[in-house]
Design a protein around this motif. Structure first.
Motif, PDB file in Angstrom:
ATOM      1  N   GLY A 169      40.859  81.492  45.193  1.00 48.03           N
ATOM      2  CA  GLY A 169      41.729  82.271  46.502  1.00 48.03           C
ATOM      3  C   GLY A 169      41.239  81.699  47.521  1.00 48.03           C
ATOM      4  N   LYS A 170      41.357  82.857  48.547  1.00 43.28           N
ATOM      5  CA  LYS A 170      41.049  82.680  50.004  1.00 43.28           C
ATOM      6  C   LYS A 170      39.524  82.769  50.268  1.00 43.28           C
ATOM      7  N   PHE A 171      38.827  83.202  49.242  1.00 42.37           N
ATOM      8  CA  PHE A 171      37.260  83.264  49.716  1.00 42.37           C
ATOM      9  C   PHE A 171      36.553  82.690  48.478  1.00 42.37           C
ATOM     10  N   SER A 172      36.974  81.434  48.238  1.00 42.82           N
ATOM     11  CA  SER A 172      36.381  80.880  47.032  1.00 42.82           C
ATOM     12  C   SER A 172      35.072  80.417  47.304  1.00 42.82           C
ATOM     13  N   GLN A 173      34.040  80.462  46.386  1.00 42.06           N
ATOM     14  CA  GLN A 173      32.847  79.769  46.708  1.00 42.06           C
ATOM     15  C   GLN A 173      32.387  78.603  45.648  1.00 42.06           C
ATOM     16  N   SER A 174      33.549  78.150  45.246  1.00 41.44           N
ATOM     17  CA  SER A 174      33.487  76.793  44.384  1.00 41.44           C
ATOM     18  C   SER A 174      34.058  75.435  44.883  1.00 41.44           C
TER      19      SER A 174
ATOM     20  N   LEU B 219      37.876  81.456  53.616  1.00 47.13           N
ATOM     21  CA  LEU B 219      38.406  81.731  54.987  1.00 47.13           C
ATOM     22  C   LEU B 219      37.479  81.797  55.840  1.00 47.13           C
ATOM     23  N   PHE B 220      36.180  82.191  55.585  1.00 45.26           N
ATOM     24  CA  PHE B 220      35.106  82.234  56.424  1.00 45.26           C
ATOM     25  C   PHE B 220      34.620  80.970  56.895  1.00 45.26           C
ATOM     26  N   VAL B 221      34.760  79.911  55.952  1.00 42.98           N
ATOM     27  CA  VAL B 221      34.353  78.487  56.518  1.00 42.98           C
ATOM     28  C   VAL B 221      35.403  78.099  57.455  1.00 42.98           C
ATOM     29  N   ASP B 222      36.744  78.433  57.322  1.00 38.03           N
ATOM     30  CA  ASP B 222      37.726  78.004  58.074  1.00 38.03           C
ATOM     31  C   ASP B 222      37.776  78.544  59.391  1.00 38.03           C
TER      32      ASP B 222
ATOM     33  N   ASP C  17      28.738  68.160  53.321  1.00 37.86           N
ATOM     34  CA  ASP C  17      29.866  68.739  54.162  1.00 37.86           C
ATOM     35  C   ASP C  17      31.175  68.569  54.175  1.00 37.86           C
ATOM     36  N   ASN C  18      31.526  68.089  52.365  1.00 27.38           N
ATOM     37  CA  ASN C  18      32.922  68.085  52.180  1.00 27.38           C
ATOM     38  C   ASN C  18      32.928  68.792  50.767  1.00 27.38           C
ATOM     39  N   ASN C  19      32.004  69.540  50.429  1.00 22.92           N
ATOM     40  CA  ASN C  19      31.743  70.219  49.073  1.00 22.92           C
ATOM     41  C   ASN C  19      31.889  71.624  49.447  1.00 22.92           C
ATOM     42  N   ASN C  20      33.101  72.359  49.229  1.00 19.65           N
ATOM     43  CA  ASN C  20      33.079  74.129  49.672  1.00 19.65           C
ATOM     44  C   ASN C  20      31.795  74.852  49.177  1.00 19.65           C
ATOM     45  N   GLN C  21      31.471  74.445  47.950  1.00 21.33           N
ATOM     46  CA  GLN C  21      30.334  75.080  47.237  1.00 21.33           C
ATOM     47  C   GLN C  21      28.974  75.144  48.005  1.00 21.33           C
ATOM     48  N   ARG C  22      28.905  73.887  48.948  1.00 18.11           N
ATOM     49  CA  ARG C  22      27.705  73.847  49.872  1.00 18.11           C
ATOM     50  C   ARG C  22      28.226  74.353  51.426  1.00 18.11           C
ATOM     51  N   ARG C  23      29.432  74.018  51.699  1.00 16.39           N
ATOM     52  CA  ARG C  23      29.846  74.542  52.856  1.00 16.39           C
ATOM     53  C   ARG C  23      29.567  75.919  53.318  1.00 16.39           C
ATOM     54  N   ILE C  24      29.724  76.623  52.243  1.00 18.44           N
ATOM     55  CA  ILE C  24      29.663  78.333  52.249  1.00 18.44           C
ATOM     56  C   ILE C  24      28.090  78.672  52.699  1.00 18.44           C
ATOM     57  N   ASP C  25      27.297  77.951  52.648  1.00 22.85           N
ATOM     58  CA  ASP C  25      26.030  78.118  53.191  1.00 22.85           C
ATOM     59  C   ASP C  25      25.840  78.572  54.622  1.00 22.85           C
ATOM     60  N   MET C  26      26.836  77.861  55.271  1.00 20.63           N
ATOM     61  CA  MET C  26      26.868  78.019  56.884  1.00 20.63           C
ATOM     62  C   MET C  26      27.300  79.464  56.977  1.00 20.63           C
ATOM     63  N   PHE C  27      28.009  80.327  56.252  1.00 21.79           N
ATOM     64  CA  PHE C  27      28.252  81.747  56.797  1.00 21.79           C
ATOM     65  C   PHE C  27      27.300  82.375  56.009  1.00 21.79           C
TER      66      PHE C  27
END
Length: 738
Positions: free
Chosen positions: A712-717, A723-726, A405-415
């Motif tokens: 940038g604003k749509f990073s998957q790293s 932005l989508f996660v935000d 839940d604190n890793n953007n690379q995994r959080r993007i799975d929500m969108f």
């Protein structure tokens, strides 16, 4: 729908003017690319019945306008040009190859390898963290820091090549290439993303592999047998240039799946009579509104209970109402307890499906004949979070979470999951956020209103507490912690790596199951019906990965030994022997018969090796059953090239196999549609190529769009923002902050 879109277009214009957003929409090559390319991705409204006013309507246009101000329209313009060239190449393919070239190199030729998979532990050589004071593996050999891993010992011996470690383990293929790109003379082979390596090829920095295809029979045969792969890695359509060797983490198969605590679903929904509990919580105030119809009937195809055939199931909203609206109306009249919510959902399942599921109502979600949709999931999540005392004996339980839940690379799975739930393309694309529309043109999900409609739905779920607070606050937790404490219900991820927790008695007890469940029904606009089609579709389909390995031109220079040795390595990796080695490791880790031949099993219609008993035991001892981690950390396999799922399948826990098996049956029956690894008659079903042959000028223009870059604003790293996660976490207030 059309009225809403017209309103959205007017709002885009109005908001664009009022925000005075700066944009590079006008370029010499592209005098006016600010308009949308049209098309309909689906998602959005309640699909019929009562019209529900969407409080976020104006925010969708603002979000699209903001994305365009960051250059998404320009990005799409350049990618569209490259895609058009690629389609032209598809009609008339050309390829330059040096006739009569032979791969010859001196025994012991040294290759300097800046290759591996992301971190220092997963390179070709053991590092101190992995080897420690020395590590003995299932092959009986002891390895120390600095030693080649078993797979690469075998490659070295087989090919007569000496490997020198230059791997930095920078954290990703992109970061690794960024480190080396100004000093490519110091390495012979280098990792990078498909986009980076293609751009480097156009700039004359890496070798054009297509020149040597006639001397690489295994690689050439693989590309000839898989033309969509060739299409995906073509970097220059004028020459048919290929600038990197592709990586496949499996191919032409489903990738991510919804995963649930299925025992909880059974506990809440199955049985005679009413659900009762000593205690429950009240449902939160309703924020989420219906996605599916609120009246009428919707008929969907499903598998029969035994998986032998396709059947039709009807969702009868006239009889049962829409379960979200039923709950929302009850909440508007007063409090609703968790017990009451469960009984509402039970009654709804009985009435909407005319008693089809009987007392096994959980099968709506977890059965072979599952037919659940987003609204039914929201109702189930409400029941879960409102009944923690029943499910885990505490006052709190989380609904949706991510692997970390604190890793953007995994959080993007929500969108990504939002796309599957609400019928939106591009959120799980093979390349950025691109997909092919029914018009045959590329579309960017960042420019599509329906993307933001789906994100608003997810934000509504977050506002009701249906998404873990650890996800909202980006706290340090993971799947294991969520399952170990009976703290989490569901997430969207890879089956094998996540269901291995069923094999750990300290995480899940006997009778507790965490497993894959059916892909949901959603309304998809695939062009076959103006009103969309209610069906199961997943964009999570295995194709060429976004990473690969390339040969540095400055590194090999005029040294034919180095060039040919590097080409030989790539060619060997695509041979039958090489594919097994790059997936399984050396023969010592594979079960053999008395005559030395492999013990085999049938995997997806092909006979594949069985891993040795000692390998299986070691995999659980050293990697907790996680095949990918074991292979990368200890064997040195699955770092690139072709990874067969056959090894991974053998390591999948029985519970994992059970859930994946149901999905496999549904795919076999044609019930789960997906992108095709081909140029299809209906372009909507063509998978977007992993990379596109942009030219040097286009690459420079795209690189200038810094808000769209990997940082940038749509990073998957990992470590970056998206932005989508935000929006899922904070709603559209984040648009005003950007």
């Amino acid at each position: 729908m059309k009225t809403r879109r017209l309103l959205a277009l007017l709002l885009v214009l109005a908001i664009s003017m009022s925000l005075v957003l700066t944009s590079c929409f006008s370029t010499p090559e592209n005098p006016d690319n600010g308009g949308e390319q049209g098309g309909n991705t689906g998602g959005g409204g309640n699909g019929g019945g009562e019209v529900i006013v969407d409080p976020n309507a104006e925010n969708y246009a603002a979000a699209v306008a903001l994305a365009k101000s960051w250059g998404t329209a320009d990005y799409l313009y350049y990618k569209q040009n490259a895609y058009d060239r690629l389609m032209g190449y598809w009609e008339n393919p050309t390829s330059e190859s040096i006739t009569g070239y032979q791969l010859t190199y001196a025994e012991g030729t040294v290759l300097r390898m800046a290759t591996g998979y992301n971190n220092p532990n997963t390179g070709l050589f053991f590092d101190a963290d992995t080897a420690g004071e020395g590590i003995t593996l299932a092959d009986g050999n002891t390895y120390n820091a600095g030693d080649l891993k078993p797979t690469w010992v075998a490659v070295s011996e087989k090919l007569g090549i000496t490997f020198e470690d230059k791997w930095m383990g920078s954290g990703s293929a992109q970061k690794e290439f960024n480190y080396w790109q100004e000093q490519l003379d110091k390495v012979d082979m280098v990792s990078g993303t498909a986009t980076q390596l293609s751009e480097a090829g156009v700039a004359g920095k890496v070798v054009n592999l297509a020149l040597y295809l006639d001397a690489m029979p295994n690689f050439k045969a693989y590309l000839d047998a898989n033309p969509i792969v060739r299409l995906s890695i073509t970097g220059d359509v004028s020459t048919g240039a290929i600038y990197y060797s592709p990586y496949f983490d499996g191919v032409d198969d489903i990738e991510r799946m919804p995963l649930m605590r299925t025992d909880w679903v059974e506990k809440l929904l199955n049985g005679e009579g009413e659900f009762t509990a000593a205690a429950s919580k009240n449902l939160a105030a309703s924020v989420y509104t219906p996605y599916m119809p609120t009246s009428g009937k919707v008929t969907v195809d499903a598998a029969s209970k035994d998986g032998s055939k396709v059947i039709s199931l009807t969702k009868d909203y006239d009889a049962a109402g829409n379960i979200v609206k039923v709950m929302n109306d009850a909440l508007a009249a007063g409090n609703v307890t968790g017990v009451q919510a469960v009984n509402m959902l039970r009654d709804y399942i009985d009435e909407a499906y005319n008693g089809y599921y009987g007392t096994n109502r959980a099968d709506l979600f977890i059965g072979q004949d599952a037919a659940w949709d987003a609204d039914e999931l929201v109702a189930l999540l409400r029941c879960v979070v409102a009944n923690p005392q029943t499910l885990n004996g505490t006052d709190t339980v989380s609904g949706l979470f991510s692997r970390e839940d604190n890793n953007n690379q995994r959080r993007i799975d929500m969108f990504r999951f939002a796309g599957t739930l609400f019928g939106v393309r591009g959120l799980e694309s093979r390349q950025d956020y691109l997909y092919v529309g029914t018009d045959g043109l590329l579309h960017d999900a960042r420019q599509e209103e329906d993307t933001y409609v789906a994100l608003a739905k997810m934000n509504a779920m977050a506002a009701e507490g249906l998404i873990a607070t650890s996800f909202i606050n980006s706290e340090e937790t993971n799947t294991k912690a969520m399952l170990k404490g009976d703290a989490g219900f569901m997430h969207y991820d890879y089956n094998q790596t996540q269901t291995i927790h069923n094999g750990d008695a300290t995480v899940l007890s006997e009778g507790e199951k965490y497993m894959a469940v059916m892909v949901p029904v959603a309304r998809w606009y695939d062009g076959t019906s103006e009103d969309g089609v209610y069906m199961r579709f997943t964009e999570s389909w295995r194709s060429v990965k976004t990473d690969g390995w390339a040969i540095s031109l400055a590194g090999v220079g005029n040294d034919k030994n180095k060039l040919d040795a590097a080409l030989k390595l790539i060619d060997f990796a695509y041979s039958e022997e090489g594919q097994i080695l790059m997936s399984y490791g050396p023969d010592a880790f594979i079960k053999t018969n008395d005559d030395g031949s492999y013990v085999e099993f049938n995997f997806n219609g092909k006979w594949m090796p069985v891993i040795a008993d000692a390998t299986f035991a070691e995999l659980w001892e050293k990697a907790g059953g996680n095949y990918t981690n074991y292979a990368r950390f200890y064997l040195g396999s699955t770092l690139s090239f072709v990874k067969s799922q056959a090894f991974e399948y053998q390591c999948t826990h029985a519970v994992g196999k059970e859930g994946a098996g149901k999905i496999s049956v549904a795919i076999g029956l044609g019930l789960i549609k997906h992108p095709k690894l081909a140029v299809t008659e209906n372009p909507w079903y063509s998978i977007v190529p992993t990379s596109l042959p942009t030219n040097a000028a286009e690459n420079d223009a795209i690189a200038a769009l810094t808000e769209l870059s990997a940082s940038g604003k749509f990073s998957q790293s990992k470590g970056n923002e998206n932005l989508f996660v935000d929006i899922i976490c904070e709603g559209f207030t984040v648009i005003e902050k950007k």
